[in-house]
Design a protein around this motif. Structure first.
Motif, short mmCIF file in Angstrom:
data_model
loop_
_atom_site.label_atom_id
_atom_site.label_comp_id
_atom_site.label_asym_id
_atom_site.label_seq_id
_atom_site.Cartn_x
_atom_site.Cartn_y
_atom_site.Cartn_z
N ARG A 53 42.30 14.85 23.58
CA ARG A 53 41.12 14.59 24.42
C ARG A 53 40.48 15.88 24.91
O ARG A 53 39.25 15.98 24.97
CB ARG A 53 41.51 13.71 25.60
CG ARG A 53 41.84 12.30 25.17
CD ARG A 53 42.16 11.42 26.34
NE ARG A 53 42.56 10.08 25.90
CZ ARG A 53 42.64 9.04 26.69
NH1 ARG A 53 42.37 9.17 27.97
NH2 ARG A 53 43.02 7.88 26.21
N LEU A 54 41.29 16.87 25.25
CA LEU A 54 40.78 18.16 25.70
C LEU A 54 39.93 18.82 24.61
O LEU A 54 38.81 19.29 24.86
CB LEU A 54 41.94 19.07 26.10
CG LEU A 54 41.59 20.43 26.66
CD1 LEU A 54 40.94 20.29 28.03
CD2 LEU A 54 42.85 21.28 26.78
N ILE A 55 40.43 18.82 23.40
CA ILE A 55 39.71 19.44 22.28
C ILE A 55 38.45 18.64 21.94
O ILE A 55 37.38 19.22 21.72
CB ILE A 55 40.63 19.58 21.06
CG1 ILE A 55 41.73 20.60 21.36
CG2 ILE A 55 39.83 19.97 19.81
CD1 ILE A 55 42.84 20.64 20.36
N ARG A 56 38.55 17.31 21.90
CA ARG A 56 37.37 16.50 21.59
C ARG A 56 36.28 16.68 22.65
O ARG A 56 35.10 16.73 22.32
CB ARG A 56 37.75 15.02 21.48
CG ARG A 56 38.45 14.68 20.19
CD ARG A 56 38.90 13.22 20.17
NE ARG A 56 39.42 12.87 18.88
CZ ARG A 56 38.69 12.35 17.89
NH1 ARG A 56 37.41 12.12 18.06
NH2 ARG A 56 39.24 12.06 16.74
N LYS A 57 36.68 16.77 23.92
CA LYS A 57 35.72 16.99 24.99
C LYS A 57 34.99 18.31 24.78
O LYS A 57 33.77 18.39 24.93
CB LYS A 57 36.43 16.97 26.34
CG LYS A 57 35.52 17.14 27.52
CD LYS A 57 36.32 17.08 28.81
CE LYS A 57 35.43 17.37 30.00
NZ LYS A 57 36.20 17.39 31.26
N ASP A 58 35.73 19.34 24.42
CA ASP A 58 35.14 20.66 24.18
C ASP A 58 34.21 20.62 22.97
O ASP A 58 33.11 21.19 23.00
CB ASP A 58 36.23 21.71 23.98
CG ASP A 58 35.68 23.10 23.86
OD1 ASP A 58 35.01 23.56 24.81
OD2 ASP A 58 35.91 23.75 22.81
N LEU A 59 34.60 19.95 21.91
CA LEU A 59 33.77 19.86 20.71
C LEU A 59 32.49 19.07 20.97
O LEU A 59 31.43 19.41 20.45
CB LEU A 59 34.57 19.22 19.56
CG LEU A 59 35.69 20.07 19.00
CD1 LEU A 59 36.51 19.24 17.99
CD2 LEU A 59 35.17 21.33 18.33
N ASP A 60 32.60 18.02 21.76
CA ASP A 60 31.42 17.21 22.09
C ASP A 60 30.43 17.96 22.96
O ASP A 60 29.24 17.66 22.98
CB ASP A 60 31.83 15.91 22.79
CG ASP A 60 32.51 14.94 21.84
OD1 ASP A 60 32.39 15.11 20.61
OD2 ASP A 60 33.18 14.01 22.34
N ALA A 61 30.93 18.95 23.71
CA ALA A 61 30.06 19.73 24.61
C ALA A 61 29.22 20.75 23.85
O ALA A 61 28.25 21.27 24.40
CB ALA A 61 30.90 20.44 25.67
N GLU A 62 29.57 21.03 22.61
CA GLU A 62 28.82 22.04 21.83
C GLU A 62 27.47 21.54 21.41
O GLU A 62 27.20 20.45 21.19
CB GLU A 62 29.63 22.43 20.60
CG GLU A 62 30.85 23.23 20.95
CD GLU A 62 31.63 23.66 19.70
OE1 GLU A 62 31.31 23.21 18.59
OE2 GLU A 62 32.56 24.44 19.87
#
Length: 62
Positions: A53-62
């Motif tokens: 979830r942490l990584i997906r959240k960061d990727l979605d923020a790009e």
């Protein structure tokens, strides 16, 4: 996002995401590992799901 509770899990069938999870081996320090475990417990998640979830959240923020 749903936690998938109540859904029947079937081998090689994704439940929460579009793909199935595979075993990975990220190398992190003990400090980061214990911190991640503490945060995951507070969130009611496994360390694996917390990291996902942490990584997906960061990727979605790009």
């Amino acid at each position: 996002m749903s936690t998938g509770k109540g859904k029947k899990r079937m081998k090689n069938q994704p439940v929460l995401y579009e793909g199935i999870k595979k075993k990975r081996n990220p190398l992190i320090t003990d400090y980061a590992w214990h911190g991640m475990q503490e945060k995951a417990i507070k969130a009611g998640l496994s360390a694996s799901e917390y990291l996902e979830r942490l990584i997906r959240k960061d990727l979605d923020a790009e």
